[in-house]
Every structure is written in structure tokens, then in C-alpha cells.
Motif scaffolding. Sequence first.
Motif, PDB file in Angstrom:
ATOM      1  N   ARG A  40      12.849 -26.743 -18.292  1.00 57.38           N
ATOM      2  CA  ARG A  40      12.146 -26.481 -17.037  1.00 57.38           C
ATOM      3  C   ARG A  40      13.023 -25.675 -16.078  1.00 57.38           C
ATOM      4  O   ARG A  40      14.201 -25.964 -15.928  1.00 57.38           O
ATOM      5  CB  ARG A  40      11.694 -27.805 -16.411  1.00 57.38           C
ATOM      6  CG  ARG A  40      10.827 -28.611 -17.379  1.00 57.38           C
ATOM      7  CD  ARG A  40      10.217 -29.826 -16.714  1.00 57.38           C
ATOM      8  NE  ARG A  40       9.246 -29.405 -15.717  1.00 57.38           N
ATOM      9  CZ  ARG A  40       9.193 -29.884 -14.488  1.00 57.38           C
ATOM     10  NH1 ARG A  40      10.057 -30.805 -14.084  1.00 57.38           N
ATOM     11  NH2 ARG A  40       8.294 -29.441 -13.645  1.00 57.38           N
ATOM     12  N   LEU A  50       5.923 -28.201 -10.071  1.00 61.22           N
ATOM     13  CA  LEU A  50       5.398 -28.223 -11.435  1.00 61.22           C
ATOM     14  C   LEU A  50       6.175 -27.265 -12.334  1.00 61.22           C
ATOM     15  O   LEU A  50       6.059 -27.328 -13.560  1.00 61.22           O
ATOM     16  CB  LEU A  50       3.913 -27.868 -11.445  1.00 61.22           C
ATOM     17  CG  LEU A  50       3.008 -28.865 -10.705  1.00 61.22           C
ATOM     18  CD1 LEU A  50       1.593 -28.304 -10.593  1.00 61.22           C
ATOM     19  CD2 LEU A  50       3.003 -30.227 -11.387  1.00 61.22           C
TER      20      LEU A  50
ATOM     21  N   PRO B  37      -9.415 -35.535 -27.804  1.00 58.61           N
ATOM     22  CA  PRO B  37      -8.772 -34.222 -27.918  1.00 58.61           C
ATOM     23  C   PRO B  37      -8.729 -33.681 -29.335  1.00 58.61           C
ATOM     24  O   PRO B  37      -8.493 -32.487 -29.517  1.00 58.61           O
ATOM     25  CB  PRO B  37      -7.362 -34.468 -27.379  1.00 58.61           C
ATOM     26  CG  PRO B  37      -7.126 -35.927 -27.567  1.00 58.61           C
ATOM     27  CD  PRO B  37      -8.460 -36.595 -27.445  1.00 58.61           C
ATOM     28  N   ILE B 103       0.412 -32.857 -12.091  1.00 57.06           N
ATOM     29  CA  ILE B 103       1.043 -34.109 -12.538  1.00 57.06           C
ATOM     30  C   ILE B 103       0.193 -34.728 -13.647  1.00 57.06           C
ATOM     31  O   ILE B 103       0.704 -35.151 -14.693  1.00 57.06           O
ATOM     32  CB  ILE B 103       1.189 -35.090 -11.356  1.00 57.06           C
ATOM     33  CG1 ILE B 103       2.158 -34.544 -10.306  1.00 57.06           C
ATOM     34  CG2 ILE B 103       1.658 -36.463 -11.854  1.00 57.06           C
ATOM     35  CD1 ILE B 103       2.180 -35.363  -9.003  1.00 57.06           C
ATOM     36  N   ASP B 105      -2.050 -33.269 -15.633  1.00 52.18           N
ATOM     37  CA  ASP B 105      -2.045 -32.489 -16.878  1.00 52.18           C
ATOM     38  C   ASP B 105      -0.832 -32.845 -17.727  1.00 52.18           C
ATOM     39  O   ASP B 105      -0.942 -33.040 -18.940  1.00 52.18           O
ATOM     40  CB  ASP B 105      -2.031 -30.987 -16.560  1.00 52.18           C
ATOM     41  CG  ASP B 105      -3.356 -30.484 -16.014  1.00 52.18           C
ATOM     42  OD1 ASP B 105      -4.392 -31.147 -16.205  1.00 52.18           O
ATOM     43  OD2 ASP B 105      -3.355 -29.401 -15.394  1.00 52.18           O
ATOM     44  N   ILE B 109      -0.786 -34.877 -21.399  1.00 55.76           N
ATOM     45  CA  ILE B 109      -0.148 -34.339 -22.606  1.00 55.76           C
ATOM     46  C   ILE B 109       0.869 -35.348 -23.145  1.00 55.76           C
ATOM     47  O   ILE B 109       0.953 -35.571 -24.357  1.00 55.76           O
ATOM     48  CB  ILE B 109       0.515 -32.977 -22.297  1.00 55.76           C
ATOM     49  CG1 ILE B 109      -0.573 -31.924 -22.003  1.00 55.76           C
ATOM     50  CG2 ILE B 109       1.374 -32.520 -23.463  1.00 55.76           C
ATOM     51  CD1 ILE B 109      -0.021 -30.568 -21.581  1.00 55.76           C
ATOM     52  N   TYR B 112      -1.070 -38.086 -24.919  1.00 60.80           N
ATOM     53  CA  TYR B 112      -1.535 -37.686 -26.257  1.00 60.80           C
ATOM     54  C   TYR B 112      -0.374 -37.751 -27.247  1.00 60.80           C
ATOM     55  O   TYR B 112      -0.547 -38.136 -28.398  1.00 60.80           O
ATOM     56  CB  TYR B 112      -2.126 -36.274 -26.232  1.00 60.80           C
ATOM     57  CG  TYR B 112      -3.394 -36.138 -25.435  1.00 60.80           C
ATOM     58  CD1 TYR B 112      -4.337 -37.163 -25.383  1.00 60.80           C
ATOM     59  CD2 TYR B 112      -3.678 -34.976 -24.722  1.00 60.80           C
ATOM     60  CE1 TYR B 112      -5.504 -37.035 -24.656  1.00 60.80           C
ATOM     61  CE2 TYR B 112      -4.852 -34.842 -23.991  1.00 60.80           C
ATOM     62  CZ  TYR B 112      -5.750 -35.875 -23.961  1.00 60.80           C
ATOM     63  OH  TYR B 112      -6.906 -35.735 -23.228  1.00 60.80           O
ATOM     64  N   GLU B 113       0.803 -37.340 -26.789  1.00 61.12           N
ATOM     65  CA  GLU B 113       1.978 -37.417 -27.658  1.00 61.12           C
ATOM     66  C   GLU B 113       2.235 -38.864 -28.082  1.00 61.12           C
ATOM     67  O   GLU B 113       2.597 -39.136 -29.227  1.00 61.12           O
ATOM     68  CB  GLU B 113       3.191 -36.857 -26.899  1.00 61.12           C
ATOM     69  CG  GLU B 113       4.421 -36.600 -27.744  1.00 61.12           C
ATOM     70  CD  GLU B 113       4.351 -35.284 -28.531  1.00 61.12           C
ATOM     71  OE1 GLU B 113       3.544 -34.410 -28.208  1.00 61.12           O
ATOM     72  OE2 GLU B 113       5.138 -35.176 -29.491  1.00 61.12           O
ATOM     73  N   ALA B 116      -2.023 -40.201 -29.638  1.00 62.60           N
ATOM     74  CA  ALA B 116      -2.902 -39.441 -30.527  1.00 62.60           C
ATOM     75  C   ALA B 116      -2.116 -38.876 -31.710  1.00 62.60           C
ATOM     76  O   ALA B 116      -2.556 -38.947 -32.854  1.00 62.60           O
ATOM     77  CB  ALA B 116      -3.591 -38.308 -29.766  1.00 62.60           C
ATOM     78  N   TRP B 126       9.608 -32.807 -25.607  1.00 66.00           N
ATOM     79  CA  TRP B 126       8.336 -32.307 -25.072  1.00 66.00           C
ATOM     80  C   TRP B 126       7.704 -33.348 -24.146  1.00 66.00           C
ATOM     81  O   TRP B 126       7.326 -33.052 -23.020  1.00 66.00           O
ATOM     82  CB  TRP B 126       7.409 -31.981 -26.244  1.00 66.00           C
ATOM     83  CG  TRP B 126       5.992 -31.658 -25.906  1.00 66.00           C
ATOM     84  CD1 TRP B 126       4.903 -32.486 -26.038  1.00 66.00           C
ATOM     85  CD2 TRP B 126       5.478 -30.420 -25.407  1.00 66.00           C
ATOM     86  NE1 TRP B 126       3.753 -31.849 -25.659  1.00 66.00           N
ATOM     87  CE2 TRP B 126       4.076 -30.568 -25.265  1.00 66.00           C
ATOM     88  CE3 TRP B 126       6.058 -29.201 -25.063  1.00 66.00           C
ATOM     89  CZ2 TRP B 126       3.251 -29.541 -24.793  1.00 66.00           C
ATOM     90  CZ3 TRP B 126       5.239 -28.181 -24.601  1.00 66.00           C
ATOM     91  CH2 TRP B 126       3.863 -28.353 -24.468  1.00 66.00           C
ATOM     92  N   ALA B 129       9.662 -33.557 -20.916  1.00 68.57           N
ATOM     93  CA  ALA B 129       9.448 -32.415 -20.020  1.00 68.57           C
ATOM     94  C   ALA B 129       8.095 -32.540 -19.321  1.00 68.57           C
ATOM     95  O   ALA B 129       7.956 -32.168 -18.150  1.00 68.57           O
ATOM     96  CB  ALA B 129       9.537 -31.102 -20.804  1.00 68.57           C
TER      97      ALA B 129
END
Lengths: 201, 201
Positions: A40, A50, B37, B103, B105, B109, B112-113, B116, B126, B129
Motif C-alpha cells: 500500500r 484507502l 460471489p 472500508i 469493499d 474481500i 471472502y478470503e 469462500a 492480500w 492489505a
Amino acid sequence: MKILFSPFSPYVRKCLVTAHELGLDQRIQLLPSNANPVQRDQQIIRDNPLGKVPTFYTDDGQVLYDSRVICEYLNDLAGGTLFPASGAKRWETLTLQSLGDGILDGALIARYEDVARPEPLRWPEWRAAQLDKAETSLAHLNARPELLEGRVDIGAIAVGCALWYLDLRFADFGWRDRHPAVARWFAAFGERPSMQANWSL
Amino acid sequence: MKILFSPFSPYVRKCLVTAHELGLDQRIQLLPSNANPVQRDQQIIRDNPLGKVPTFYTDDGQVLYDSRVICEYLNDLAGGTLFPASGAKRWETLTLQSLGDGILDGALIARYEDVARPEPLRWPEWRAAQLDKAETSLAHLNARPELLEGRVDIGAIAVGCALWYLDLRFADFGWRDRHPAVARWFAAFGERPSMQANWSL
């Protein structure tokens, strides 16, 4: 005005296409940036926590993000007509913008899967589902050509920038054969000077 | 009015909190949905080709998405003040909404990591971050308590719903100790009837 720029960011491009349509793009200074989804960028974060581009600076010192806010600001500044002011047409146009942005969101996630994530950790079903958002969205538009025909507004720009990005990063996606009405629309819309323009630092 | 509903979707909740603030939530019928998703819901896709919730149906038959469009539509319908109509205050408020949504979004993610993606394919850097977007954003707000104090608008609602989701899904994120000014604000804002409400099918 200034914008944190990255040449292959579809959301930066969406802002600049919008600015071009409004006759404002020459008034926006492009600033270099190193946005990255994993490493980042602390310099971006100082202004936009962000850590993303586009990040935009107005002449009176406001910091604006994301692309939807920046594009509407530019339209307001220019007294433009890219955002209908009210009524059903406004909601229809903003929903088309959401559709274009949603295609892009999925495409960006698929792109990160392809190039950012270490190869042994990639999940093909995830990538496919993200790109399938583009597929079902283009099918939706192809079945309703009146949604795109003749319009020059933020909805058309968002969809146009999504198609630009699909062509840039997923050349083998081959959407034109399956969605010929969208292909015909883009063949014309993509010829607009705003869509043909290229920006670089 | 109708909305495709999922009890743990923070973007659905954002729409319903907004509707509650405007006195409209009892006029919105909740419809079941199975947004996912990876296994994309073909029933959602018929109306919203992105296959996502919230998807919203106006009484005169328009289909609107995403949450930003739905919330602004509701504010307009009610003649509300959650979206300043123009000027610097509008861009500041919309940018705060972008921050709250950003925030979310990242948190989605990361979620989901966690749940999912098959465990052997997970990438801790990831996930970290994505959650760090929340961390740097809360640090930004904590250093500028005037950004949140006293406001009841779409910016505050978006940040409030982001904090609600962090507490729901990342209870061990422990943001309150590091960002006490934000914690104080949320302790009060989170008591609003709109934030305390629960919706179910």
C-alpha cells in the motif's frame, strides 16, 4: 486541479474521459502514483486513507474520491449534462454507471488474481465468476440496445471505460462475437475524442 | 418498494438504515436472495446482471443498484437531507461515503478470503492489505474527529455500517483501542434507532 494518475487504472481513465467530455481535462494536472493492492502506497494514504487512485484535488483544496464523486464534481463545475439532475433519468443513468463500475470491479479482481496473487494460490472458479459479471452484464446490455444508443453521459462513459479495460487486460475474452449490439455501440462511442485520448505523465 | 435482502450484507443494511432515517423502511418489502460471489444467483441476474444485493425496485418499476444509487433515490423520495444538494458540503459528504464504502469493499474481500476461498489457496498478505484499508481509514478519521461529530448523513451512515460490519465479521480486529475518537463517535451514533434496527424476512 490535480489527480493522482496511473495510466492503466480504468477509474482514473473514467475521470479523465469525463473531464475531456466537459472540456476540463487540460486543467487537471496529472500526479504520479504507485497504487498497489498489496504494497500500500503511504503517500496516497496521507490524503486518501484507502490508498487508491483516482484521488483528486480541487483548486480550493478539497480531496475527493472515488471516481463517482470526482466525475460528478467535474460535471457540476462545468455545468455539464453528464449527470441528469433529477427524476427517473437520474436514477437510470446512475444505475448504468453502477453497472459499468461493477463490470470493472469484477475485472480488476480477476486481474489481481492473474498478476498479483502468487500462482499456486490462484482460484480459477473465483476468477471465472468475477469475469462472468462482465459476461452477464454485456448480455443484459446486448438485449436492451436502447440502454446505450445515443447517450453521452456518465452511464455510457462508465460502460465505455469498462469495455476499454476488458480489451486492455482480457483481449481473449472475445465479448464482441457474443454481444454484437454492444460491439456496434462501442465501435461508435469509442471513436469519441474523449475515448481516443491518451494521457501520460 | 422492494429490495433484495440478505441479513448480513452491509450494503443492504446501509440502504435500510438510510430508509429508516428517512422514515421509509416500513414501505420497503424485503425479498429473499442468494447472492454469492462464486455461485452466481441467476434470479438476481435477471434484474441486476451484476448478481449482487442490494437490488431495489421502485414503485414505478425502475430497478436500481448499487447502494449509493438506492440511498440517494430514497433521500430524494423523502425530501431528506442525508445528501447535501450542492457545493463543497456535497463533495465532502460523498467522499466520506466513499471512505465508508471503501472500508467495506476491503473488509468484504478479506471476508471472502476467509470463508469462500479454499483454505490452501489463501494469501495472508492480500487479506492483511485489504483489512489495512480499514486501519488507515480509521486512523484518518480518528485524527480528524470533526469529520464525524454531529453529522447524520450518508457519510456517517456509510462509516457506521462499515464499523457494524467490522464488528460482525472481524471481532478480533480490535479497532476501538487504537482509534478511541472513532469509538466514542460510534458508541453514540450506533445508538440511533436506525442503527439498532434489525431487519429479517
